[in-house]
Design a protein around this motif. Structure first.
Motif, short mmCIF file in Angstrom:
data_model
loop_
_atom_site.label_atom_id
_atom_site.label_comp_id
_atom_site.label_asym_id
_atom_site.label_seq_id
_atom_site.Cartn_x
_atom_site.Cartn_y
_atom_site.Cartn_z
N ASP A 117 23.08 50.59 103.77
CA ASP A 117 21.79 50.11 103.27
C ASP A 117 20.76 49.96 104.39
O ASP A 117 19.92 49.05 104.36
N LEU A 118 20.81 50.85 105.37
CA LEU A 118 19.81 50.88 106.44
C LEU A 118 18.79 51.96 106.11
O LEU A 118 19.12 53.14 106.05
N TRP A 119 17.55 51.57 105.90
CA TRP A 119 16.50 52.51 105.52
C TRP A 119 15.49 52.69 106.63
O TRP A 119 14.29 52.88 106.40
N LYS A 120 16.00 52.66 107.85
CA LYS A 120 15.21 53.04 109.03
C LYS A 120 15.60 54.47 109.40
O LYS A 120 16.76 54.85 109.25
N PRO A 121 14.66 55.27 109.88
CA PRO A 121 14.96 56.68 110.12
C PRO A 121 15.96 56.89 111.25
O PRO A 121 15.88 56.24 112.29
N VAL A 122 16.90 57.80 111.01
CA VAL A 122 17.92 58.17 111.99
C VAL A 122 17.82 59.67 112.24
O VAL A 122 17.83 60.46 111.31
N ILE A 123 17.71 60.04 113.50
CA ILE A 123 17.62 61.45 113.89
C ILE A 123 18.87 61.78 114.70
O ILE A 123 19.18 61.10 115.68
N ALA A 124 19.58 62.81 114.29
CA ALA A 124 20.79 63.22 115.00
C ALA A 124 20.45 64.25 116.06
O ALA A 124 19.67 65.18 115.81
N ALA A 125 21.02 64.09 117.24
CA ALA A 125 20.86 65.04 118.35
C ALA A 125 22.23 65.64 118.65
O ALA A 125 23.14 64.92 119.07
N VAL A 126 22.38 66.94 118.42
CA VAL A 126 23.69 67.58 118.46
C VAL A 126 23.78 68.57 119.62
O VAL A 126 22.92 69.43 119.79
N ALA A 127 24.85 68.43 120.40
CA ALA A 127 25.24 69.43 121.40
C ALA A 127 26.72 69.71 121.19
O ALA A 127 27.48 68.82 120.82
N GLY A 128 27.14 70.94 121.41
CA GLY A 128 28.54 71.28 121.26
C GLY A 128 28.98 71.25 119.81
O GLY A 128 28.18 71.51 118.89
N MET A 129 30.22 70.91 119.57
CA MET A 129 30.81 70.99 118.24
C MET A 129 30.40 69.84 117.33
O MET A 129 30.36 68.69 117.76
N ALA A 130 30.12 70.18 116.08
CA ALA A 130 29.96 69.18 115.02
C ALA A 130 30.76 69.72 113.84
O ALA A 130 30.45 70.78 113.30
N CYS A 131 31.80 69.01 113.46
CA CYS A 131 32.67 69.56 112.43
C CYS A 131 33.31 68.46 111.60
O CYS A 131 33.37 67.29 112.00
N VAL B 27 11.46 56.81 103.83
CA VAL B 27 12.89 57.13 103.96
C VAL B 27 13.60 56.87 102.64
O VAL B 27 14.40 57.69 102.17
N ARG B 28 13.30 55.73 102.04
CA ARG B 28 13.95 55.38 100.77
C ARG B 28 13.57 56.37 99.67
O ARG B 28 14.41 56.75 98.85
N ALA B 29 12.31 56.80 99.65
CA ALA B 29 11.87 57.75 98.64
C ALA B 29 12.56 59.10 98.82
O ALA B 29 12.99 59.73 97.84
N LEU B 30 12.66 59.56 100.05
CA LEU B 30 13.32 60.84 100.31
C LEU B 30 14.78 60.80 99.88
O LEU B 30 15.31 61.76 99.30
N TRP B 31 15.46 59.67 100.18
CA TRP B 31 16.86 59.55 99.78
C TRP B 31 16.99 59.48 98.27
O TRP B 31 17.92 60.05 97.69
N ALA B 32 16.05 58.78 97.60
CA ALA B 32 16.11 58.65 96.15
C ALA B 32 16.03 60.02 95.47
O ALA B 32 16.60 60.21 94.39
N ALA B 33 15.34 60.95 96.10
CA ALA B 33 15.17 62.27 95.51
C ALA B 33 16.49 63.01 95.33
O ALA B 33 16.63 63.87 94.45
N LYS B 34 17.48 62.67 96.16
CA LYS B 34 18.77 63.35 96.05
C LYS B 34 19.92 62.41 95.70
O LYS B 34 21.04 62.84 95.50
#
Length: 257
Positions: free
Chosen positions: A93-107, A210-217
């Motif tokens: 229930d955290l509706w603050k924006p989170v941005i992922a920064a990826v290097a290497g493997m994500a699986c 953020v909450r509106a974007l999540w509600a869309a899906k």
């Protein structure tokens, strides 16, 4: 501690780093609990207005659940304990924006985290894959999260081919999984730059968006996730057979698109 957390009160940006590079940032039960605690702490901290999530070591963002984690399961296919269900910000229930920064493997289980980030920045070393079918496991939650971001055919190819295929950062960008590709090592700085811009906007407007974007899906995703435990319980091979397949994995037996 398996996480490093820092926060800059001047910019309003917090950085959460998965810090198990010796295990390719795989998630054990302690790390899962720490993630839950961090997201819930941020709910009450008005000095945190945006978050960057990344992994230590450069070889991997996250490689899913640690194979050594012991997760006893009830015998019924209608009840399943998934230790990763509460590792994401939205699950807490955290509706603050989170941005992922990826290097290497994500699986594998990394997609629980990427699926609940607002967007993903990846450097050119990033590769994304889902090993479940190779090891006799159903890709349920992972595929459901990916289907919110990528075309169905791309998700199917990634999930069904298991360890035989990975998609690189450029292909991930083309299919919508990634929003920006940087030079090697550049993803955290690029993600932080975005987070600082977002954190400078009025917090209530950002969180409402953020909450509106999540509600869309959310409605379709919730219906999908409700089916996941039974699909996994019915389709997974026994644990000992999974272990045999994992032990017999072949290095280098994949292609990167």
């Amino acid at each position: 501690m398996s996480l490093r957390v820092s926060a800059d009160q001047d910019t309003g940006v917090a950085v959460v780093t998965l810090d198990r590079p010796h295990r390719l940032n795989a998630l054990d039960l302690d790390t899962a609990a720490e993630l839950t605690s961090v997201w819930r702490t941020f709910r009450y901290d008005d000095t945190v207005r945006a978050v960057v999530l990344t992994g230590a070591g450069g070889r991997a963002f996250c490689t899913g659940i640690d194979r050594d984690a012991e997760v006893p399961q009830p015998p019924s296919p209608y009840m399943m304990d998934d230790p990763l269900l509460r590792i994401g910000p939205k699950a807490n229930d955290l509706w603050k924006p989170v941005i992922a920064a990826v290097a290497g493997m994500a699986c594998g289980g990394a997609f629980y985290l990427l699926g609940e980030a607002e967007f993903v920045v990846a450097d050119e070393t990033a590769t994304f894959f889902d090993p479940h079918t190779t090891y006799g496991m159903v890709s349920a939650y992972e595929s459901m999260y990916l289907a919110q971001r990528m075309p169905a055919g791309e998700v199917a190819r990634l999930a069904l081919m298991g360890t035989a295929e990975r998609i690189g950062a450029r292909r991930a960008y083309e299919t919508g999984l990634v929003s920006e590709v940087t030079a090697p090592g550049g993803a955290p700085a690029a993600a932080r730059a975005c987070a600082e811009v977002i954190a400078a906007q009025p917090a209530e407007a950002v969180q409402g968006t953020v909450r509106a974007l999540w509600a869309a899906k959310e409605a379709s995703l919730a219906r999908c996730l409700a089916q996941a435990p039974q699909l996994i319980a019915l389709g997974n091979l026994p644990a000992d057979r999974q272990t045999e397949l994992f032990a017999g994995r072949r290095a280098g037996g994949f292609r990167v698109r």
